[in-house]
Design an enzyme around this catalytic site. Structure first.
Site, PDB file in Angstrom:
ATOM      1  N   SER A 235     -56.713 -21.488 -75.385  1.00 58.99           N
ATOM      2  CA  SER A 235     -57.890 -20.685 -75.723  1.00 58.99           C
ATOM      3  C   SER A 235     -58.571 -21.118 -77.025  1.00 58.99           C
ATOM      4  O   SER A 235     -59.810 -21.025 -77.106  1.00 58.99           O
ATOM      5  CB  SER A 235     -57.522 -19.198 -75.772  1.00 58.99           C
ATOM      6  OG  SER A 235     -56.368 -18.971 -76.551  1.00 58.99           O
TER       7      SER A 235
ATOM      8  N   ASP B  15     -54.090 -11.679 -75.529  1.00 64.45           N
ATOM      9  CA  ASP B  15     -53.168 -12.116 -74.469  1.00 64.45           C
ATOM     10  C   ASP B  15     -51.757 -12.338 -75.012  1.00 64.45           C
ATOM     11  O   ASP B  15     -51.293 -13.459 -75.151  1.00 64.45           O
ATOM     12  CB  ASP B  15     -53.687 -13.373 -73.755  1.00 64.45           C
ATOM     13  CG  ASP B  15     -53.791 -14.569 -74.689  1.00 64.45           C
ATOM     14  OD1 ASP B  15     -54.005 -14.364 -75.893  1.00 64.45           O
ATOM     15  OD2 ASP B  15     -53.638 -15.704 -74.213  1.00 64.45           O
TER      16      ASP B  15
ATOM     17  N   GLY C 184     -51.719 -10.939 -84.530  1.00 68.74           N
ATOM     18  CA  GLY C 184     -53.094 -10.882 -84.072  1.00 68.74           C
ATOM     19  C   GLY C 184     -53.606  -9.492 -83.788  1.00 68.74           C
ATOM     20  O   GLY C 184     -54.789  -9.195 -84.024  1.00 68.74           O
TER      21      GLY C 184
ATOM     22  N   HIS D  15     -58.740 -18.585 -68.609  1.00 69.91           N
ATOM     23  CA  HIS D  15     -59.704 -19.438 -69.291  1.00 69.91           C
ATOM     24  C   HIS D  15     -61.011 -19.581 -68.517  1.00 69.91           C
ATOM     25  O   HIS D  15     -62.067 -19.809 -69.121  1.00 69.91           O
ATOM     26  CB  HIS D  15     -59.077 -20.801 -69.571  1.00 69.91           C
ATOM     27  CG  HIS D  15     -57.943 -20.724 -70.543  1.00 69.91           C
ATOM     28  ND1 HIS D  15     -56.805 -21.490 -70.440  1.00 69.91           N
ATOM     29  CD2 HIS D  15     -57.765 -19.928 -71.635  1.00 69.91           C
ATOM     30  CE1 HIS D  15     -55.979 -21.183 -71.427  1.00 69.91           C
ATOM     31  NE2 HIS D  15     -56.539 -20.240 -72.160  1.00 69.91           N
TER      32      HIS D  15
END
Length: 281
Positions: free
Chosen positions: A103, A166, A146, A19
């Site tokens: 996120s 991720d 995703g 992050h």
């Protein structure tokens, strides 16, 4: 396999690495007015209360965000101080660390009217939590895969694309799936900024990812790794966190190195950080 829930690991050292990199990249991209489509391929819950039973079970945040929080008034890094200020703003009470933002939160906070955010999450329980988070109208929550979502989305309607990839990497095949997704994305959007997180585990499966991207023909891939402890070939736990950034913003390496110089001593005497080009121009 849909067993992974990030709540068990929220706020750990890998989250800090991921992050902080994400914050530095988006902060740079916002210097231009042109619209950006952000894509988060594995969004998770979006916000993680540290008191939940999942997070308290392992308490990994105590080897991650907790020592940084305690030392926040003594830090001397432009990037790290800005990141910590944002983290403070995520708390109901400014002087108490009670939740860690994932996120979706970090991506949604700086959204401008012209920007768009696509949040993908395939785990039904995690997506349910994400649906309950307050997010700007430019953010779209998508219950789905995703990686497939990103492949189907490109090219995007905005001039710029920024993606965070991720996965949990519970399946070994995910490393190669990430490579294929990135190759497809970069072929459609040559100037996209793509961030890829990967775990450092004794089995070393991340080399499939690194080798695949090295041989892909994609240029300008920057790599950084934060190690909590030296690798133990006999162990099973994650000893480090890796980040790849394709088309990294100017100065990213220097800003992160300066921040990590403050972070690594707080994570323990064995903690180390190193960075450099995986593939140059």
């Amino acid at each position: 396999m849909l067993s992974y829930q990030h709540a068990y690991h929220a706020g750990n050292f890998a989250d800090i690495h991921k992050h902080l990199t994400l914050y530095a990249v988006t902060d740079y991209l916002l210097r231009k007015k042109t619209a950006i489509t952000y894509v988060d391929t594995h969004a998770g819950r979006g916000l993680y209360p540290l008191a939940t039973k999942e997070t308290q079970r392992l308490q990994e945040y105590r080897e991650g965000v907790w020592p940084l929080w305690q030392a926040r008034r003594d830090l001397n890094s432009v990037l790290l101080n800005a990141w910590m200020e944002a983290l403070v703003n995520a708390q109901p009470e400014a002087d108490e660390l009670t939740r860690y933002p994932g996120s979706p939160w970090w991506l949604s906070q700086p959204l401008r009217e012209q920007d768009r955010l696509k949040l993908y999450e395939l785990h039904p329980g995690e997506h349910g939590h994400l649906e309950g988070q307050a997010l700007p109208k430019q953010a779209q929550r998508i219950y789905g895969d995703g990686l497939a979502g990103l492949r189907g989305l490109v090219p995007v309607p905005t001039p710029r694309l920024c993606a965070l990839i991720d996965p949990s990497y519970e399946r070994k095949t995910e490393y190669q799936e990430v490579v294929e997704t990135v190759v497809h994305t970069m072929a459609k959007v040559r100037h996209a900024v793509v961030m890829i997180w990967y775990p450092l585990l004794p089995a070393g499966h991340h080399h499939t990812l690194l080798t695949g991207l090295e041989e892909s023909g994609i240029r300008k891939i920057w790599r950084s790794e934060l190690l909590l402890r030296p690798p133990n070939q006999q162990g099973h736990g994650m000893y480090g966190s890796g980040m790849l950034v394709i088309n990294p913003p100017w100065g990213l390496d220097e800003h992160l190195a300066a921040a990590m110089a403050h972070i690594t001593p707080l994570l323990g005497k064995e903690s180390r950080y190193h960075a450099g080009w995986l593939v140059e121009e």
